[in-house]
Write a protein that holds these residues in place. Structure first.
Motif, PDB file in Angstrom:
ATOM      1  N   SER A 146      37.016  39.248  28.767  1.00  0.00           N
ATOM      2  CA  SER A 146      37.897  37.925  28.733  1.00  0.00           C
ATOM      3  C   SER A 146      38.656  37.973  30.177  1.00  0.00           C
ATOM      4  O   SER A 146      38.422  36.730  30.710  1.00  0.00           O
ATOM      5  N   TYR A 147      39.080  38.986  30.517  1.00  0.00           N
ATOM      6  CA  TYR A 147      40.115  39.095  31.836  1.00  0.00           C
ATOM      7  C   TYR A 147      38.989  38.559  32.970  1.00  0.00           C
ATOM      8  O   TYR A 147      39.615  37.711  34.129  1.00  0.00           O
ATOM      9  N   ALA A 148      37.730  39.072  33.124  1.00  0.00           N
ATOM     10  CA  ALA A 148      36.690  38.666  34.122  1.00  0.00           C
ATOM     11  C   ALA A 148      36.420  37.217  33.793  1.00  0.00           C
ATOM     12  O   ALA A 148      36.258  36.413  35.084  1.00  0.00           O
ATOM     13  N   SER A 149      36.378  36.752  32.787  1.00  0.00           N
ATOM     14  CA  SER A 149      36.012  35.112  32.692  1.00  0.00           C
ATOM     15  C   SER A 149      37.067  34.329  33.226  1.00  0.00           C
ATOM     16  O   SER A 149      36.957  33.347  33.604  1.00  0.00           O
ATOM     17  N   ILE A 150      38.709  34.690  33.020  1.00  0.00           N
ATOM     18  CA  ILE A 150      39.737  34.164  33.297  1.00  0.00           C
ATOM     19  C   ILE A 150      39.906  34.185  34.722  1.00  0.00           C
ATOM     20  O   ILE A 150      40.043  33.056  35.620  1.00  0.00           O
ATOM     21  N   ALA A 151      39.567  35.247  35.715  1.00  0.00           N
ATOM     22  CA  ALA A 151      39.486  35.354  36.943  1.00  0.00           C
ATOM     23  C   ALA A 151      38.585  34.533  37.660  1.00  0.00           C
ATOM     24  O   ALA A 151      38.426  33.910  38.561  1.00  0.00           O
ATOM     25  N   GLY A 152      37.189  34.453  37.136  1.00  0.00           N
ATOM     26  CA  GLY A 152      36.349  33.744  37.774  1.00  0.00           C
ATOM     27  C   GLY A 152      36.429  32.085  37.743  1.00  0.00           C
ATOM     28  O   GLY A 152      35.964  31.644  38.525  1.00  0.00           O
ATOM     29  N   GLY A 153      37.218  31.827  36.592  1.00  0.00           N
ATOM     30  CA  GLY A 153      37.524  30.403  36.430  1.00  0.00           C
ATOM     31  C   GLY A 153      38.339  30.016  37.630  1.00  0.00           C
ATOM     32  O   GLY A 153      38.538  28.577  37.759  1.00  0.00           O
ATOM     33  N   ALA A 154      39.052  30.940  38.294  1.00  0.00           N
ATOM     34  CA  ALA A 154      40.021  30.546  39.306  1.00  0.00           C
ATOM     35  C   ALA A 154      39.357  30.348  40.578  1.00  0.00           C
ATOM     36  O   ALA A 154      40.070  29.932  41.690  1.00  0.00           O
ATOM     37  N   CYS A 155      38.100  30.311  40.666  1.00  0.00           N
ATOM     38  CA  CYS A 155      37.434  30.383  42.039  1.00  0.00           C
ATOM     39  C   CYS A 155      36.785  29.021  42.523  1.00  0.00           C
ATOM     40  O   CYS A 155      36.634  28.757  43.527  1.00  0.00           O
ATOM     41  N   LEU A 189      38.402  34.506  44.914  1.00  0.00           N
ATOM     42  CA  LEU A 189      37.596  35.698  45.115  1.00  0.00           C
ATOM     43  C   LEU A 189      38.735  36.800  45.359  1.00  0.00           C
ATOM     44  O   LEU A 189      38.147  38.017  44.635  1.00  0.00           O
ATOM     45  N   PRO A 190      39.669  36.846  45.898  1.00  0.00           N
ATOM     46  CA  PRO A 190      40.673  37.742  45.912  1.00  0.00           C
ATOM     47  C   PRO A 190      41.148  38.298  44.511  1.00  0.00           C
ATOM     48  O   PRO A 190      41.297  39.374  44.168  1.00  0.00           O
ATOM     49  N   VAL A 191      41.530  37.308  43.788  1.00  0.00           N
ATOM     50  CA  VAL A 191      41.898  37.603  42.456  1.00  0.00           C
ATOM     51  C   VAL A 191      40.772  38.224  41.598  1.00  0.00           C
ATOM     52  O   VAL A 191      41.012  39.035  41.033  1.00  0.00           O
ATOM     53  N   VAL A 192      39.562  37.917  41.761  1.00  0.00           N
ATOM     54  CA  VAL A 192      38.363  38.488  40.855  1.00  0.00           C
ATOM     55  C   VAL A 192      38.454  39.792  41.388  1.00  0.00           C
ATOM     56  O   VAL A 192      38.274  40.860  40.502  1.00  0.00           O
ATOM     57  N   VAL A 193      38.414  40.009  42.598  1.00  0.00           N
ATOM     58  CA  VAL A 193      38.387  41.506  43.271  1.00  0.00           C
ATOM     59  C   VAL A 193      39.588  42.271  42.864  1.00  0.00           C
ATOM     60  O   VAL A 193      39.120  43.354  42.273  1.00  0.00           O
ATOM     61  N   THR A 194      40.762  41.839  42.840  1.00  0.00           N
ATOM     62  CA  THR A 194      41.587  42.497  42.043  1.00  0.00           C
ATOM     63  C   THR A 194      41.897  42.752  40.785  1.00  0.00           C
ATOM     64  O   THR A 194      41.976  44.055  40.189  1.00  0.00           O
ATOM     65  N   VAL A 195      41.371  41.928  39.664  1.00  0.00           N
ATOM     66  CA  VAL A 195      41.019  42.079  38.484  1.00  0.00           C
ATOM     67  C   VAL A 195      40.165  43.102  38.275  1.00  0.00           C
ATOM     68  O   VAL A 195      40.246  43.998  37.402  1.00  0.00           O
ATOM     69  N   VAL A 196      38.865  43.243  38.923  1.00  0.00           N
ATOM     70  CA  VAL A 196      37.765  43.851  38.703  1.00  0.00           C
ATOM     71  C   VAL A 196      38.045  45.400  39.081  1.00  0.00           C
ATOM     72  O   VAL A 196      38.209  46.430  38.248  1.00  0.00           O
ATOM     73  N   LEU A 197      38.920  45.691  40.421  1.00  0.00           N
ATOM     74  CA  LEU A 197      39.163  46.872  40.776  1.00  0.00           C
ATOM     75  C   LEU A 197      40.196  47.567  39.858  1.00  0.00           C
ATOM     76  O   LEU A 197      40.249  48.740  39.534  1.00  0.00           O
ATOM     77  N   PHE A 198      41.336  46.693  39.575  1.00  0.00           N
ATOM     78  CA  PHE A 198      42.540  47.156  38.345  1.00  0.00           C
ATOM     79  C   PHE A 198      41.827  47.695  37.266  1.00  0.00           C
ATOM     80  O   PHE A 198      42.040  48.764  36.616  1.00  0.00           O
TER      81      PHE A 198
END
Length: 595
Positions: A146-155, A189-198
């Motif tokens: 769910s979180y990855a889909s949310i972050a990806g939508g911000a791109c 993209l920085p948000v996606v990287v942040t979510v994935v790494l976290f």
């Protein structure tokens, strides 16, 4: 305090109900749909909401889209196409961390160009099956999904409806050209990287651990089952491990019969050939999973002599009585199919596997048989003296793998139609659901039961609760009070815009939060005489940063029940993640879109 009193009793009552709702969800085991329905009922009875306002969520296009997508996904499940998705996109992970990376990266990439609701809807059954085959804990995967889909939508501008709503308001109010399609990628993209790494680094401690569906295999029935590698099977030429036949929990590949040659103690590196007969021993759940693998069919040819298509059949468990006329005869001699119009596909005796081929096993009283039959078998044999127990295994039935390419084609067409703007997401989903039923990819009886009523109820009632916060002025008062704390500083104002929007999206929905926060953010930028573009971007990101509660975003609600999560799980994982995303956003946005 004075501002708070200006809300009147309606605002105070609404705020109190929302706090009670959060407390019940966080501290009790009461089902979320019961909690949100109770709160909405009180808002309706008290007169704060009219019936039209309270029930508007049940006709909301977003809620209806989720409901229809369950039917679309049932077409993927019924044809076995879910297995294709899990094998082609997810592959074979080496551990929980590798699994999370394999899942989040493609999901974030797809969500940048597609509405994240259908992405999550399609991936939920695929991830469920993938987790079972690879012995992964589902609770470690669905929140990252769910979180990855949310972050990806911000791109991208089309990644989520929130971005389009805010951009439309921005163009309307300022007359500016608005953001380009990929302009948000600078922050997305920085948000996606942040979510994935976290999630990869902190997920092992923060993500909950829930018992697996098959947690232990002691004291359970172990069946013997024979499967055949079909001619032209996609499994032919693959190693046993590569085909996923080593990962099913509680299942063991005993031997392979190949052209009158027996291969015992089968290696995980053994290559599978067409027409191989595979003999397994295992628990009922994994035996059932074998029936869903494309390219494997029951080794008995009696299955294909039953009347009617396989998709109209079901799986039934029976226990033989000492009155059964087949006692003492082998399965082959007893001509079980001719007598009962059902076929034995697995057998268990005293909870243990029985050595030898199923056709050569002599039946004994107390033997437990797994049958493939028509639903009428249960009604006809329930009172028969031949069986001690007759039990249908839920709604499980053989899959129609031949229609898997058609099901995938329908989904691709749905995504293309919605992504290009030719149709709305709801219109595309309705057409896809109809195509799934009309083409036979999903039977009507399965389609009717496909929608998850609990998820849909929570989504629909959440719209009503959000409307009450807006109508009574609670949302506006909270937002205005926090913005007033900035005292004219653009950086601090930007921080408070993010905080306000993130709080609103936690208690309402992302689109409601964005609409409420937009005028406050725009007026703040105008009063300070700075470029409002950065403020608009912060509203977009903060409205989508719905990590801290399950009710803030539809995809969170979709994984809530399936993953066995509790409200506190989202608070524990999502709160620090929201703060981290906020920090990244506040630091980067002024550099990309200067004041």
């Amino acid at each position: 305090m004075a501002d708070f009193l200006t809300l009147g009793w309606q605002g105070i009552f609404t705020l109190g109900l929302v706090l009670v709702c959060f407390t019940l969800l966080a501290r009790t085991r009461i089902a979320p749909d019961i909690v949100t329905s109770g709160v909405l009922t009180l808002l309706l009875v008290s007169g704060i909401l009219t019936p039209i306002e309270a029930l508007a969520g049940f006709s909301n296009p977003g809620m209806l889209t989720v409901a229809v997508l369950y039917v679309v996904v049932s077409g993927l499940t019924e044809t076995g196409a879910v297995g294709w998705i899990s094998q082609s996109l997810l592959g074979r992970p080496r551990g929980a961390t590798g699994a999370q990376l394999r899942l989040m990266l493609p999901v974030a990439g797809l969500s940048a160009f597609l509405n994240n609701t259908p992405v999550v809807a399609i991936f939920i059954p695929a991830v469920t099956e993938w987790a079972k085959r690879n012995r992964l804990q589902l609770s470690k995967l669905l929140i990252p999904l769910s979180y990855a889909s949310i972050a990806g939508g911000a791109c991208t501008l089309i990644g989520t409806s929130t971005n389009l709503v805010v951009n439309g308001l921005y163009v309307e109010r300022t007359g500016a050209a608005g953001l380009g399609l990929f302009e948000l990628a600078w922050i997305g993209l920085p948000v996606v990287v942040t979510v994935v790494l976290f999630l990869v680094l902190a997920g092992r401690w923060l993500l909950p651990t829930r018992p697996a569906t098959v947690a232990a295999f002691e004291d359970v029935r172990r069946y013997t089952v024979e499967m055949l590698v079909e001619p032209n099977s996609p499994l032919a030429g693959k190693r046993v491990e590569q085909a996923g036949l080593r990962q099913l929990p509680g299942l063991f590949l005993i031997e392979i019969e190949r052209q009158d040659r027996i291969i015992p103690a089968v290696s995980s590196q053994e290559l599978l050939h067409q027409n191989d007969r595979l003999v397994f021993a295992g628990v009922i759940d994994s035996v059932m999973d074998l029936q869903r693998i494309r390219g494997l069919v029951p080794a008995t040819n009696q299955v294909f002599k039953l009347d009617g298509p396989r998709r109209d059949r079901c799986f039934v468990e029976v226990v033989l009585s000492n009155k059964c006329p087949l006692i003492g005869q082998t399965v082959r001699e007893g001509r079980f199919r001719a007598r009962y119009n059902a076929v034995i596909i697995a057998l268990s005796r005293n909870g243990e596997r029985v050595c030898g081929k199923i056709g050569d096993i002599a039946l004994s009283p107390g033997d437990t048989l797994l049958l493939e039959s028509h639903p009428e078998f249960v009604l006809q044999q329930r009172d028969s003296r031949d069986f001690l127990v007759v039990s249908q295994l839920g709604d499980q039935h053989p899959l129609n793998h031949q229609r898997a390419p058609l099901a995938i084609t329908i989904v691709v067409a749905m995504v293309a139609a919605a992504g290009s703007g030719f149709l709305s997401m709801l219109e595309a989903a309705l057409l896809a659901a109809g195509a799934m039923i009309m083409s036979g990819c999903t039977p009507g009886r399965v389609a009717r039961r496909a929608p998850d009523r609990q998820v849909l109820t929570v989504i629909a009632t959440s719209f009503g609760i959000g409307a009450a916060l807006e109508k009574t002025g609670v949302a506006t008062l909270l937002a205005g009070s926090l913005i007033g704390l900035a005292q004219g500083g653009p950086w601090l104002s930007l921080v408070l815009v993010f905080v306000v929007t993130a709080l609103l999206t936690a208690v309402a929905t992302n689109n409601v939060a964005a609409v409420l926060a937009f005028p406050i953010a725009l007026d703040t930028a105008m009063q300070m005489g700075v470029d409002p573009t950065g403020f608009m971007v912060v509203v977009m990101i903060a409205a989508s940063a719905s990590f801290a509660t399950p009710i803030g975003y539809q995809t969170n609600l979709m994984v809530y029940s399936v993953g066995g999560y509790r409200f506190s799980d989202f608070v524990r994982v999502g709160t620090p993640l929201t703060m981290l995303v906020g920090l990244v956003t506040i630091l980067l946005v002024p550099l990309i879109w200067p004041f």
